[in-house]
Design a protein around this motif. Structure first.
Motif, mmCIF file in Angstrom:
data_model
loop_
_atom_site.group_PDB
_atom_site.id
_atom_site.type_symbol
_atom_site.label_atom_id
_atom_site.label_comp_id
_atom_site.label_asym_id
_atom_site.label_seq_id
_atom_site.Cartn_x
_atom_site.Cartn_y
_atom_site.Cartn_z
ATOM 1 N N UNK A 187 0.538 -0.786 -0.095
ATOM 2 C CA UNK A 187 0.320 -0.087 -0.283
ATOM 3 C C UNK A 187 0.927 1.077 0.206
ATOM 4 N N UNK A 188 1.977 0.980 -0.588
ATOM 5 C CA UNK A 188 3.065 2.551 -0.660
ATOM 6 C C UNK A 188 3.626 2.181 -2.325
ATOM 7 N N UNK A 189 3.884 2.987 -2.571
ATOM 8 C CA UNK A 189 4.659 3.593 -3.908
ATOM 9 C C UNK A 189 5.089 4.636 -4.907
ATOM 10 N N UNK A 190 6.267 4.977 -4.893
ATOM 11 C CA UNK A 190 6.971 6.201 -5.412
ATOM 12 C C UNK A 190 6.886 7.030 -4.052
ATOM 13 N N UNK A 191 6.930 6.634 -2.509
ATOM 14 C CA UNK A 191 7.032 7.931 -1.206
ATOM 15 C C UNK A 191 5.843 7.911 -0.979
ATOM 16 N N UNK A 192 5.072 7.184 -1.518
ATOM 17 C CA UNK A 192 3.615 7.858 -0.921
ATOM 18 C C UNK A 192 2.914 6.816 -0.204
ATOM 19 N N UNK A 193 2.309 6.749 1.115
ATOM 20 C CA UNK A 193 1.243 6.212 1.717
ATOM 21 C C UNK A 193 -0.585 6.109 1.969
ATOM 22 N N UNK A 194 -1.361 5.489 1.990
ATOM 23 C CA UNK A 194 -1.819 5.632 2.917
ATOM 24 C C UNK A 194 -2.119 5.473 4.352
ATOM 25 N N UNK A 247 -11.127 2.291 12.457
ATOM 26 C CA UNK A 247 -9.971 2.732 12.896
ATOM 27 C C UNK A 247 -9.122 2.808 11.568
ATOM 28 N N UNK A 248 -8.121 4.367 11.728
ATOM 29 C CA UNK A 248 -7.702 4.230 10.204
ATOM 30 C C UNK A 248 -5.865 4.141 11.031
ATOM 31 N N UNK A 249 -5.554 3.087 10.175
ATOM 32 C CA UNK A 249 -3.966 2.600 10.340
ATOM 33 C C UNK A 249 -3.559 2.341 9.182
ATOM 34 N N UNK A 250 -1.931 3.259 9.963
ATOM 35 C CA UNK A 250 -0.489 3.353 9.072
ATOM 36 C C UNK A 250 -0.647 2.608 7.742
ATOM 37 N N UNK A 251 0.080 2.620 6.388
ATOM 38 C CA UNK A 251 -0.619 1.199 5.549
ATOM 39 C C UNK A 251 0.960 1.210 6.065
ATOM 40 N N UNK A 252 1.833 1.706 6.296
ATOM 41 C CA UNK A 252 3.366 0.791 5.973
ATOM 42 C C UNK A 252 3.140 0.229 7.829
ATOM 43 N N UNK A 253 2.451 0.759 8.860
ATOM 44 C CA UNK A 253 2.730 -0.073 9.927
ATOM 45 C C UNK A 253 2.062 -1.179 9.509
ATOM 46 N N UNK A 267 -11.644 -2.049 5.442
ATOM 47 C CA UNK A 267 -13.215 -1.463 4.356
ATOM 48 C C UNK A 267 -13.264 -0.873 3.809
ATOM 49 N N UNK A 268 -11.535 -0.222 3.519
ATOM 50 C CA UNK A 268 -12.013 0.808 2.760
ATOM 51 C C UNK A 268 -10.025 1.371 3.183
ATOM 52 N N UNK A 269 -9.819 2.694 2.267
ATOM 53 C CA UNK A 269 -8.607 2.979 2.028
ATOM 54 C C UNK A 269 -8.615 4.301 1.654
ATOM 55 N N UNK A 270 -7.783 5.082 2.681
ATOM 56 C CA UNK A 270 -7.826 6.727 2.653
ATOM 57 C C UNK A 270 -7.241 7.119 1.169
ATOM 58 N N UNK A 271 -7.191 8.967 1.027
ATOM 59 C CA UNK A 271 -6.449 9.315 -0.445
ATOM 60 C C UNK A 271 -4.580 8.819 -0.053
ATOM 61 N N UNK A 272 -3.824 9.161 -0.866
ATOM 62 C CA UNK A 272 -2.600 9.279 -0.530
ATOM 63 C C UNK A 272 -1.690 10.314 -0.078
#
Length: 259
Positions: free
Chosen positions: A83-90, A164-170, A188-193
């Motif tokens: 769930x991370x790419x090009x220096x971005x995560x969600x 809850x919203x969990x940092x994708x890297x964690x 359930x879903x993912x946020x914007x990057x």
């Protein structure tokens, strides 16, 4: 020999990730010819703002709301994770696996879990994702602060909250190692990057030299780079993190000022 505080504290699980961070940091200091000062007595804010700061990592939201103009951005990592790419995560929006609700709107009026109010991944991105679904300036009927992403996962397990919203890297680090901490939860879903958490140093330090040294250390320690799943540290500046304030404004424009 130069001296300074050097701590990488944002991602410390699983244990092999924490150990890899320490090995990476040690090699960076060796290449810089710098001595690491003991930072145990410092809380995060004092560490971030210390005039003796050499290198640490902060969250993008406090960078723009608390630290802006007071620290220097060194760069941002490129994680090679699902769930991370090009220096971005969600952030991944998670609930208990046995919860019958399937869509984000199904959780309106439920109990939300935030790691902290000043977190980008745990609050700001969360608010942005829920803003289109708010009613009367509110999405959750109740919100609890947990103090950390792992605490939020534990609270879900224990039935002390619903979403809850969990940092994708964690989350991806834990999932990669089949950690029990992410067993029994569903996405359930993912946020914007947003841009990955920035590395920072004090104003006036040679941030570009530090960034290049971080990349050299990754090449010197390929096994460490593999554990961290970091391909490189990209150049970055505060301007890259303006999007996080844009997300804040967009949520507020839709009527959701706070969670």
């Amino acid at each position: 020999m130069a001296q300074g505080f050097a701590e990488l504290l944002m991602y410390v699980v699983p244990e092999r990730v924490r150990q890899a961070q320490e090995l990476w940091l040690g090699r960076v200091l060796e290449l810089l010819g710098a001595e690491r000062l003991d930072a145990q007595a410092l809380d995060l804010k004092r560490l971030w703002l210390s005039p003796q700061l050499l290198l640490t990592q902060t969250c993008g939201y406090p960078l723009m709301t608390l630290l802006r103009g007071q620290v220097q951005v060194v760069g941002r990592p490129v994680y090679q994770l699902p769930n991370s790419a090009h220096g971005n995560h969600c952030s991944l929006l998670v609930a208990r696996a046995d919860d019958p609700r399937q869509q984000l709107e199904d959780f309106r009026g439920s109990h939300g879990l935030l790691n902290s109010q000043d977190s980008n991944s745990g609050m700001n991105l969360f608010r942005h994702a829920l803003a289109p679904l708010q009613r009367g300036g509110q999405f959750f009927a109740q919100v609890s602060l947990t103090g950390g992403h792992r605490n939020s996962l534990a609270a879900l397990w224990e039935g002390r909250g619903d979403l809850a919203a969990i940092d994708s890297v964690t989350f991806d680090y834990l999932a990669r190692d089949h950690s029990e901490e992410v067993v029994g939860v569903k996405v359930v879903g993912r946020t914007a990057n947003g841009p990955c958490l920035p590395y920072i140093t004090r104003v006036g330090a040679d941030g570009e030299r530090i960034r290049q040294t971080m990349n050299r250390a990754l090449k010197d320690l390929p096994e460490v780079a593999q554990v961290l799943a970091i391909a490189e540290v990209l150049p970055a500046s505060e301007a890259d993190y303006q999007v996080l304030l844009d997300y804040q404004r967009q949520a507020q424009d839709l009527g959701l000022n706070t969670l």
